[in-house]
Scaffold this motif. Structure first.
Motif, PDB file in Angstrom:
ATOM      1  N   ARG A 166       0.820  -1.211   0.000  1.00  0.00           N
ATOM      2  CA  ARG A 166       0.000   0.000   0.000  1.00  0.00           C
ATOM      3  C   ARG A 166       0.856   1.263   0.000  1.00  0.00           C
ATOM      4  NH1 ARG A 166      -5.578  -1.616   3.310  1.00  0.00           N
ATOM      5  NH2 ARG A 166      -6.136  -3.232   1.788  1.00  0.00           N
ATOM      6  N   GLU A 167       2.010   1.216   0.618  1.00  0.00           N
ATOM      7  CA  GLU A 167       2.921   2.361   0.544  1.00  0.00           C
ATOM      8  C   GLU A 167       3.403   2.588  -0.880  1.00  0.00           C
ATOM      9  OE1 GLU A 167       5.908   1.272   3.347  1.00  0.00           O
ATOM     10  OE2 GLU A 167       4.856   2.189   5.060  1.00  0.00           O
ATOM     11  N   THR A 197     -13.324   1.348   2.273  1.00  0.00           N
ATOM     12  CA  THR A 197     -12.166   1.552   1.411  1.00  0.00           C
ATOM     13  C   THR A 197     -11.523   2.907   1.669  1.00  0.00           C
ATOM     14  OG1 THR A 197     -13.171   0.154  -0.290  1.00  0.00           O
ATOM     15  CG2 THR A 197     -11.362   1.580  -0.978  1.00  0.00           C
ATOM     16  N   GLU A 198     -12.344   3.933   1.801  1.00  0.00           N
ATOM     17  CA  GLU A 198     -11.806   5.265   2.050  1.00  0.00           C
ATOM     18  C   GLU A 198     -11.056   5.316   3.385  1.00  0.00           C
ATOM     19  OE1 GLU A 198     -13.068   9.733   0.784  1.00  0.00           O
ATOM     20  OE2 GLU A 198     -14.644   8.284   1.187  1.00  0.00           O
ATOM     21  N   PRO A 203      -4.021   6.381   5.167  1.00  0.00           N
ATOM     22  CA  PRO A 203      -2.581   6.562   5.427  1.00  0.00           C
ATOM     23  C   PRO A 203      -1.699   6.497   4.180  1.00  0.00           C
ATOM     24  CG  PRO A 203      -3.552   4.817   6.803  1.00  0.00           C
ATOM     25  CD  PRO A 203      -4.505   5.100   5.687  1.00  0.00           C
ATOM     26  N   TYR A 204      -2.281   6.210   3.011  1.00  0.00           N
ATOM     27  CA  TYR A 204      -1.468   5.921   1.828  1.00  0.00           C
ATOM     28  C   TYR A 204      -1.735   6.941   0.709  1.00  0.00           C
ATOM     29  CZ  TYR A 204      -1.320   1.639   4.531  1.00  0.00           C
ATOM     30  OH  TYR A 204      -1.185   0.736   5.551  1.00  0.00           O
ATOM     31  N   GLY A 209      -4.391   9.066  -4.350  1.00  0.00           N
ATOM     32  CA  GLY A 209      -4.332   9.671  -5.679  1.00  0.00           C
ATOM     33  C   GLY A 209      -5.063   8.840  -6.708  1.00  0.00           C
ATOM     34  N   LYS A 210      -4.861   7.523  -6.644  1.00  0.00           N
ATOM     35  CA  LYS A 210      -5.562   6.626  -7.567  1.00  0.00           C
ATOM     36  C   LYS A 210      -7.061   6.614  -7.299  1.00  0.00           C
ATOM     37  CE  LYS A 210      -1.686   3.449  -8.366  1.00  0.00           C
ATOM     38  NZ  LYS A 210      -1.197   2.057  -8.238  1.00  0.00           N
ATOM     39  N   PHE A 211      -7.410   6.673  -6.028  1.00  0.00           N
ATOM     40  CA  PHE A 211      -8.825   6.679  -5.642  1.00  0.00           C
ATOM     41  C   PHE A 211      -9.540   7.892  -6.247  1.00  0.00           C
ATOM     42  CE2 PHE A 211     -12.344   7.397  -2.620  1.00  0.00           C
ATOM     43  CZ  PHE A 211     -12.899   6.139  -2.580  1.00  0.00           C
ATOM     44  N   ALA A 212      -8.870   9.026  -6.282  1.00  0.00           N
ATOM     45  CA  ALA A 212      -9.452  10.234  -6.887  1.00  0.00           C
ATOM     46  C   ALA A 212      -9.707  10.033  -8.377  1.00  0.00           C
ATOM     47  CB  ALA A 212      -8.525  11.432  -6.657  1.00  0.00           C
TER      48      ALA A 212
END
Length: 226
Positions: A166-167, A197-198, A203-204, A209-212
């Motif tokens: 995840r990092e 999920t949110e 913390p990552y 960024g990908k989630f956006a």
């Protein structure tokens, strides 16, 4: 008494089968998507090397139909009409000797789902593959959030999470297989379990960024909350 019980059992079975058929038919009328339990036709539709499927168990069918409805109701009607023709519901899916939970055919606009508890997630995951082929998201921007390259290989083992992955920007280790799987995993989680999920990605920064990007992609596709 034994013959009466046998007769009653047969009546219940026949009634239930008819109920399943009418439920599948009602989903077709409401959403325009054909629902099929034909595992042999599913194999032919996907037509992938060493992929085989089994028939869904009788007692799984009503549960699977309920989860499919939960999946379908979250998309704009025009998205379903343009991108999805058929959903196959099967018992199990194997690639060689390895069991997987879903697959798809972009050519036939079809997804195949196995009888898994997380069927809603896998429905979003497989449908995502079709959607991103027809209208690709910004891969260049997505790639900027990768802390390591894609492996382009998988042994199809169950998805696992790790702090290190995840990092590096990958929700599960399976996300690092390819852009398609990376997007599918995060989209599936965001659509099936948005709040959990949110919380998980807070913390990552790379995954945020990908989630956006996922949220922007589904803005005019998805009706339910993300």
């Amino acid at each position: 008494m034994r013959s009466y019980r046998a007769w009653l059992f047969i009546v219940v079975i026949l009634f239930s089968i008819d109920a399943h058929a009418s439920t599948a038919e009602s989903l077709k009328r409401q959403y325009g998507i054909e629902i099929s339990f034909d595992d042999r036709l599913a194999e032919k539709t996907v037509n992938t090397y060493q992929t085989r499927m089994t028939h869904a168990a009788f007692y799984h069918k009503p549960l699977m139909l309920a989860m499919v409805e939960k999946f379908l109701k979250c998309y704009h009607p025009h998205v379903l009409k343009d991108n999805l023709n058929k959903i196959f519901l099967v018992g199990k899916i194997y690639v060689g000797q390895t069991e997987i939970s879903g697959t798809y055919s972009a050519r036939h606009k079809a997804i195949v789902l196995a009888a898994w508890e997380e069927l809603v997630y896998f429905a979003h995951h497989e449908f995502s593959s079709i959607l991103i082929q027809r209208n690709p998201p910004d891969k260049e921007l997505w790639g900027k959030y990768n802390g390591a390259p894609y492996t382009h290989w998988t042994d199809y083992k169950p998805m696992k999470k790790s702090t290190r992955a995840r990092e590096l920007g990958f929700y599960y280790h399976y996300s690092q297989v390819s852009f398609e799987e990376d997007f599918n995993v995060l989209a599936g989680m965001a659509l099936a379990k948005p709040y959990a999920t949110e919380r998980a990605i807070r913390p990552y920064a790379r995954i945020r960024g990908k989630f956006a990007i996922v949220k922007k992609f589904y803005k005019n596709i998805f009706i339910c909350n993300i």
